[in-house]
Design a protein around this motif. Structure first.
Motif, PDB file in Angstrom:
ATOM      1  N   TYR A   1       0.863  -1.186   0.000  1.00  0.00           N
ATOM      2  CA  TYR A   1       0.000   0.000   0.000  1.00  0.00           C
ATOM      3  C   TYR A   1       0.901   1.238   0.000  1.00  0.00           C
ATOM      4  N   PRO A   2       0.647   2.199  -0.881  1.00  0.00           N
ATOM      5  CA  PRO A   2       1.563   3.348  -0.989  1.00  0.00           C
ATOM      6  C   PRO A   2       1.579   4.189   0.283  1.00  0.00           C
ATOM      7  N   SER A   3       2.767   4.726   0.562  1.00  0.00           N
ATOM      8  CA  SER A   3       2.907   5.658   1.682  1.00  0.00           C
ATOM      9  C   SER A   3       2.491   7.049   1.209  1.00  0.00           C
ATOM     10  N   LEU A   4       2.009   7.865   2.131  1.00  0.00           N
ATOM     11  CA  LEU A   4       1.657   9.246   1.781  1.00  0.00           C
ATOM     12  C   LEU A   4       2.875  10.165   1.869  1.00  0.00           C
ATOM     13  N   ASP A   5       4.015   9.590   2.278  1.00  0.00           N
ATOM     14  CA  ASP A   5       5.237  10.376   2.451  1.00  0.00           C
ATOM     15  C   ASP A   5       5.921  10.581   1.100  1.00  0.00           C
ATOM     16  N   GLY A   6       5.779  11.766   0.528  1.00  0.00           N
ATOM     17  CA  GLY A   6       6.331  12.057  -0.792  1.00  0.00           C
ATOM     18  C   GLY A   6       7.848  12.004  -0.838  1.00  0.00           C
ATOM     19  N   SER A   7       8.511  12.161   0.323  1.00  0.00           N
ATOM     20  CA  SER A   7       9.980  12.157   0.334  1.00  0.00           C
ATOM     21  C   SER A   7      10.545  10.781  -0.010  1.00  0.00           C
ATOM     22  N   LEU A   8       9.706   9.750  -0.014  1.00  0.00           N
ATOM     23  CA  LEU A   8      10.184   8.404  -0.331  1.00  0.00           C
ATOM     24  C   LEU A   8      10.333   8.193  -1.830  1.00  0.00           C
ATOM     25  N   GLY A   9       9.993   9.200  -2.637  1.00  0.00           N
ATOM     26  CA  GLY A   9      10.116   9.094  -4.092  1.00  0.00           C
ATOM     27  C   GLY A   9       8.780   8.750  -4.726  1.00  0.00           C
ATOM     28  N   ALA A  10       8.611   9.225  -5.977  1.00  0.00           N
ATOM     29  CA  ALA A  10       7.328   9.025  -6.661  1.00  0.00           C
ATOM     30  C   ALA A  10       6.980   7.549  -6.787  1.00  0.00           C
ATOM     31  N   LEU A  11       7.985   6.736  -7.112  1.00  0.00           N
ATOM     32  CA  LEU A  11       7.747   5.288  -7.242  1.00  0.00           C
ATOM     33  C   LEU A  11       8.046   4.558  -5.931  1.00  0.00           C
ATOM     34  N   GLY A  12       9.092   5.039  -5.237  1.00  0.00           N
ATOM     35  CA  GLY A  12       9.520   4.365  -4.013  1.00  0.00           C
ATOM     36  C   GLY A  12       8.421   4.303  -2.968  1.00  0.00           C
ATOM     37  N   ARG A  13       7.585   5.353  -2.929  1.00  0.00           N
ATOM     38  CA  ARG A  13       6.557   5.364  -1.890  1.00  0.00           C
ATOM     39  C   ARG A  13       5.529   4.234  -2.073  1.00  0.00           C
ATOM     40  N   PHE A  14       5.439   3.700  -3.298  1.00  0.00           N
ATOM     41  CA  PHE A  14       4.521   2.578  -3.528  1.00  0.00           C
ATOM     42  C   PHE A  14       5.014   1.302  -2.840  1.00  0.00           C
ATOM     43  N   PHE A  15       6.317   1.238  -2.577  1.00  0.00           N
ATOM     44  CA  PHE A  15       6.858   0.017  -1.971  1.00  0.00           C
ATOM     45  C   PHE A  15       7.313   0.225  -0.529  1.00  0.00           C
ATOM     46  N   GLU A  16       7.247   1.468  -0.066  1.00  0.00           N
ATOM     47  CA  GLU A  16       7.712   1.777   1.284  1.00  0.00           C
ATOM     48  C   GLU A  16       6.553   1.979   2.265  1.00  0.00           C
ATOM     49  N   GLY A  17       5.337   1.747   1.807  1.00  0.00           N
ATOM     50  CA  GLY A  17       4.183   1.897   2.702  1.00  0.00           C
ATOM     51  C   GLY A  17       3.928   0.608   3.467  1.00  0.00           C
ATOM     52  N   GLU A  18       2.681   0.423   3.859  1.00  0.00           N
ATOM     53  CA  GLU A  18       2.321  -0.797   4.597  1.00  0.00           C
ATOM     54  C   GLU A  18       2.287  -2.001   3.666  1.00  0.00           C
ATOM     55  N   ARG A  19       2.585  -3.167   4.256  1.00  0.00           N
ATOM     56  CA  ARG A  19       2.493  -4.415   3.471  1.00  0.00           C
ATOM     57  C   ARG A  19       1.626  -5.404   4.225  1.00  0.00           C
ATOM     58  N   THR A  20       0.884  -6.182   3.490  1.00  0.00           N
ATOM     59  CA  THR A  20       0.109  -7.241   4.144  1.00  0.00           C
ATOM     60  C   THR A  20       0.233  -8.534   3.346  1.00  0.00           C
ATOM     61  N   SER A  21       0.155  -9.648   4.040  1.00  0.00           N
ATOM     62  CA  SER A  21       0.172 -10.950   3.367  1.00  0.00           C
ATOM     63  C   SER A  21      -1.250 -11.420   3.119  1.00  0.00           C
ATOM     64  N   GLU A  22      -1.460 -11.973   1.960  1.00  0.00           N
ATOM     65  CA  GLU A  22      -2.714 -12.678   1.696  1.00  0.00           C
ATOM     66  C   GLU A  22      -2.320 -14.136   1.554  1.00  0.00           C
ATOM     67  N   VAL A  23      -2.711 -14.954   2.499  1.00  0.00           N
ATOM     68  CA  VAL A  23      -2.217 -16.330   2.473  1.00  0.00           C
ATOM     69  C   VAL A  23      -2.989 -17.152   1.446  1.00  0.00           C
ATOM     70  N   GLY A  24      -2.315 -18.181   0.926  1.00  0.00           N
ATOM     71  CA  GLY A  24      -2.974 -19.157   0.070  1.00  0.00           C
ATOM     72  C   GLY A  24      -3.328 -20.347   0.945  1.00  0.00           C
ATOM     73  N   LEU A  25      -4.596 -20.638   1.050  1.00  0.00           N
ATOM     74  CA  LEU A  25      -5.026 -21.645   2.028  1.00  0.00           C
ATOM     75  C   LEU A  25      -5.974 -22.648   1.398  1.00  0.00           C
ATOM     76  N   ARG A  26      -5.664 -23.911   1.601  1.00  0.00           N
ATOM     77  CA  ARG A  26      -6.637 -24.960   1.277  1.00  0.00           C
ATOM     78  C   ARG A  26      -7.040 -25.582   2.601  1.00  0.00           C
ATOM     79  N   ALA A  27      -8.238 -25.198   3.041  1.00  0.00           N
ATOM     80  CA  ALA A  27      -8.695 -25.674   4.351  1.00  0.00           C
ATOM     81  C   ALA A  27      -9.425 -27.003   4.176  1.00  0.00           C
ATOM     82  N   GLY A  28      -9.214 -27.893   5.112  1.00  0.00           N
ATOM     83  CA  GLY A  28      -9.907 -29.183   5.071  1.00  0.00           C
ATOM     84  C   GLY A  28     -10.103 -29.708   6.478  1.00  0.00           C
ATOM     85  N   MET A  29     -11.025 -30.632   6.637  1.00  0.00           N
ATOM     86  CA  MET A  29     -11.274 -31.166   7.975  1.00  0.00           C
ATOM     87  C   MET A  29     -10.070 -31.969   8.480  1.00  0.00           C
ATOM     88  N   ASN A  30      -9.347 -32.605   7.568  1.00  0.00           N
ATOM     89  CA  ASN A  30      -8.179 -33.376   7.993  1.00  0.00           C
ATOM     90  C   ASN A  30      -6.962 -32.488   8.214  1.00  0.00           C
TER      91      ASN A  30
END
Lengths: 115, 722
Positions: free
Chosen positions: B580-609
């Protein structure tokens, strides 16, 4: 009473001292595990396996280096507060596997202190 | 609108203060008009706080960026669902939610008891309004949800990406519902102590609220665990973090109270104990709310050291002093009407169950506050980790599950050998069969605690199955009903008992899931390039290709994983990480897209076993040169490009980076996990929740009919034959 006795004994024997970087820099016993808390300093490096970073005091510039292996928490970033179990090895501190936690990015922001 | 919100809070404070005075005067003078006025004050506080909460909700839904909370926790691009839940993602908004829910539950409890507990209710009203006064005071004098910023920023910071998960959005309302519902029995317990009405009436009248508190808090805790499992990228669901522990403590004492209250209702025993548990649950609920905001303990939940700590500590101090003072004052009148007849009785088992639950609560309390305890005793702050908690929690949990199987079938007052033989043959056989099967399979021998938990759970299933079978058989014999009809009739005629049994089954299933997924979990951290395969617990996971996605909110880099077992395709998983992009412009026009918050979206196959769980940590280092170059160029072009032109170029550059990653991905790090029976945890919670609903659900008029003496005698005969 048995439970209470067990709790008191084991909690003191199994606990790790919570320390800030300046306290560890002043003197850390080799081989002993500490819970290091502080803020991540700019310039950390992650090579995909090891995370190399420095942690500084919350209110000061003194920092110590940490070499950590394990899951890097998503919120880990420069300036974030972290807690990690470490032990001293030479000039650096080795972070124990999967003990690094980064505080949530302030769901409830800290209030600004006056002055 | 913010003025309306602030006015509502001030009005709520004034009404609450009036209500306290009116209730106390009414209780002391015995004048019903004053008592009614106090009760109506609670309704009025609820109405006014509903408007205040509505104003805040509207500000979020309209993205009114002049409201500081909205600007800090939402944005124009935040999805509507998360805008709706935005109010409780901030400290101020969550406090407003707390007191609003408190006012609603208080109104409900006082309305339902308006013609009962005439001596107790006015004092309870004053206590409930005391809670409301404290929380509204915080919102009026310390921190406001209606602060304004002028001029309004052009865009908001957005909701923290980590919180963008449905279960995290439901987690606070459920948790706060649990906390605030616990204040209802707390208030009536205080009222009973002041009024000297120390029988079980207040317990009966507030039982539904206690059960609802227990269920809501339990669901809230589990929603937090589920969020951790599917959002945090480490694969766990419980870390013994202080804030997690803070919510667990009132749940444990509340569970103990739900059991010991039955002994007071049946035998007039444990009055002091019950009052102590209810008062402790109410205080622990406030303690949980305080811990989140105090910053006194090191926690992953950095809610920030705020100035609310001192008022909370003072409030908790007042509650503790009042609770202890009242118990000491009434100690003579609180003596039990009866004593334990035998150690082999339902009372003894319930008491043991209480000791285990309170013991668990004490373990959690000690471990959570150990940093403060050790600092006070030794001058050094020290902390204990998850292994310390597990050392105590695991054996206590096994005993607890076992007791939940013994309690429902052992006789009141004194169990006989005949009674034990009649009731325990089936459950003991079920546990024995489980043990034999596990020994034959082999695995659990080296995991004795998991082995014991499985057998204890089988024992519980044996008990509940046996009770259901006997009850249904008796009904069918008497009323010639079909099996489903007999089952429904049985449950409807005694919702409390069979709701409780269902909860016991659910809890046993939860603990089986916890035992299996912790004792037999297999985890591997690997670095893979496309085409590489890693093996975990018999599963082959192949990194097929990289993925990338760009939208208005974030950039996501991920992987497609092909999961096979013995060569057969099992699933295709798509773990990813979002930037998620940072609002801090000092991180660079492109850099701020990678210097903001990050989250994982897990890949999950759920089963009863078993669950196959995967998370990826993409390596963006090879893109860094391109990002730095892009930042330099955009900085050089600053002011030379029209905003639309700059925006279009930036979008194109971001898409090009994403495409570059997808086409030429560097090796990525994966955490791959096979977690046996983790799904049982969520399934067990649903079963337990269903049981709680059965127990709480109002009984239909037909089922409320008093049983005739003849019917009772016939039922007893049939049950004894069954």
């Amino acid at each position: 009473m048995l439970l209470a006795g067990g709790l008191v004994y084991t909690s003191f024997s199994a606990s790790s001292e919570v320390k800030e970087p300046s306290q560890l820099a002043a003197g850390a016993a080799p081989g002993r595990t500490y819970k290091l808390t502080g803020k991540v300093v700019a310039g950390w490096h992650y090579d995909g396996k090891h995370l190399l970073f420095r942690v500084r005091d919350r209110g000061g510039p003194i920092s110590v280096p940490v070499r950590y292996t394990g899951v890097k928490p998503d919120p880990f970033r420069t300036g974030r507060e972290v807690i990690v179990d470490v032990h001293k090895a030479g000039d650096t501190f080795i972070g124990e596997r999967d003990t690094l936690v980064t505080k949530c990015p302030s769901k409830f922001k800290a209030e600004k202190q006056p002055g | 609108m913010p003025t309306l919100g602030r006015a509502c809070l001030i009005l709520a404070l004034a009404i609450a203060a009036w209500g306290i005075a009116a209730s106390i005067h009414g209780a002391r003078s015995g004048r019903r008009g004053w008592v009614s006025s106090g009760r109506h004050a609670v309704y009025a506080v609820a109405a006014v706080l509903t408007i205040a909460f509505g104003v805040l909700e509207l500000a979020f839904l309209r993205t009114d960026l002049s409201n500081v909370l909205v600007a800090n926790h939402s944005s124009t691009t935040t999805p509507t669902f998360y805008k709706f839940s935005g109010p409780w993602s901030s400290q101020e908004g969550s406090l407003l939610l707390w007191v609003w829910l408190l006012s609603l539950w208080s109104s409900g409890a006082l309305y339902l008891t308006r013609r009962r507990l005439r001596d107790v209710a006015p004092w309870a009203t004053a206590v409930l309004l005391g809670f409301a006064t404290f929380f509204v005071s915080l919102l009026v004098f310390k921190t406001t949800p209606f602060a304004i910023t002028n001029p309004a920023p052009p865009e908001g910071a957005g909701l923290s990406p980590l919180l963008r998960h449905p279960s995290m959005m439901m987690h606070p309302p459920m948790l706060y519902s649990g906390y605030t519902l616990f204040t209802v029995p707390f208030a009536f317990a205080v009222g009973a102590l002041i009024a000297g009405r120390l029988g079980a009436d207040w317990i009966k009248q507030t039982r539904a609220f206690t059960l609802a508190a227990w269920a809501c808090l339990g669901v809230g805790i589990v929603l937090g665990a589920r969020w951790s499992y599917s959002e945090l990228g480490w694969g766990g669901y419980w870390a013994w973090d202080p804030v997690e522990n803070a919510s667990l403590m009132p749940w444990l004492t509340g569970t103990a109270f739900l059991h010991s209250a039955m002994i007071q209702e049946k035998r007039g025993m444990l009055r002091t104990w019950n009052l102590g548990l209810v008062l402790a649950s109410g205080i622990l609920a406030v303690l949980g709310t305080f811990l989140v905001r105090s910053g006194v303990l090191e926690s992953i939940h950095a809610f920030g050291a705020s100035t609310l700590g001192v008022p909370f500590l003072v409030f908790i101090g007042v509650l503790v002093t009042m609770a202890v003072g009242l118990l000491v004052w009434r100690s003579r009148e609180l003596r039990s009407e009866n004593r334990l007849d035998s150690l082999l009785s339902r009372e003894s088992i319930f008491l043991l169950n209480n000791l285990v639950l309170v013991g668990m609560c004490f373990v959690v309390f000690w471990g959570t506050f150990f940093p403060l305890i050790s600092e006070a005793l030794t001058g050094e702050r020290a902390a204990v980790g998850p292994p310390w908690f597990d050392r105590y929690a695991a054996p206590l949990a096994i005993i607890l599950v076992l007791l939940s199987g013994i309690g429902p079938v052992i006789a009141w007052r004194r169990a006989t050998w005949a009674n034990a033989r009649r009731n325990f043959v089936v459950p003991v056989s079920a546990a024995g069969l489980c043990a034999l099967t596990l020994v034959a399979v082999g695995g659990p021998a080296e995991r004795p605690r998991a082995f014991a938990m499985f057998c204890a759970a089988a024992f519980v299933l044996g008990t509940v199955g046996q009770e259901l079978f006997r009850g249904v058989r008796a009904r069918r014999a008497m009323a010639s009903e079909s099996l489903p009809v007999a089952l429904v009739s049985l449950v409807r005629r005694n919702q409390r008992r069979y709701g409780g049994y269902t909860v016991h089954v659910g809890i046993a299933v939860v603990f089986v899931g916890i035992a299996a997924s912790t004792a037999f979990n297999s985890v591997r951290d690997v670095r893979l390039s496309p085409g590489d395969t890693a093996r975990v617990k018999g599963y082959d996971l192949t990194y097929v290709r990289a993925t990338s996605e760009v939208n208005s909110e974030k950039i996501a880099f991920g992987a497609v994983l092909d999961v096979r077992r013995d060569g057969d395709h099992v699933a295709t998983l798509r773990p990813s990480q979002s930037y998620y992009p940072s609002l801090d412009g000092s991180l660079g026009a492109l850099g701020r897209f990678f210097e903001g918050e990050r989250t994982s979206e897990v890949g999950l196959r759920a089963g009863m076993n078993r669950d196959v769980w995967t998370a990826v940590e993409p390596n963006t280092a090879p893109l860094q040169k391109l990002i730095d170059e892009g930042d330099r160029r955009f900085a050089a072009a600053a002011g030379k490009l029209a905003p639309e032109q700059a925006s279009a170029l930036l979008g194109a550059a971001v898409r090009a980076l994403a495409e570059r990653y997808r086409r030429d991905p560097p090796p990525a790090n994966f955490r791959l996990m096979v977690s046996p029976m983790a799904s049982w945890i969520w399934l067990g919670v649903m079963i337990a929740l269903a049981g709680a609903l059965i127990a709480i659900w109002p009984r239909p008029p037909s089922a409320r009919r008093e049983l005739s003496g003849a019917y009772k005698a016939r039922l007893a005969r049939e049950l004894s034959r069954a």
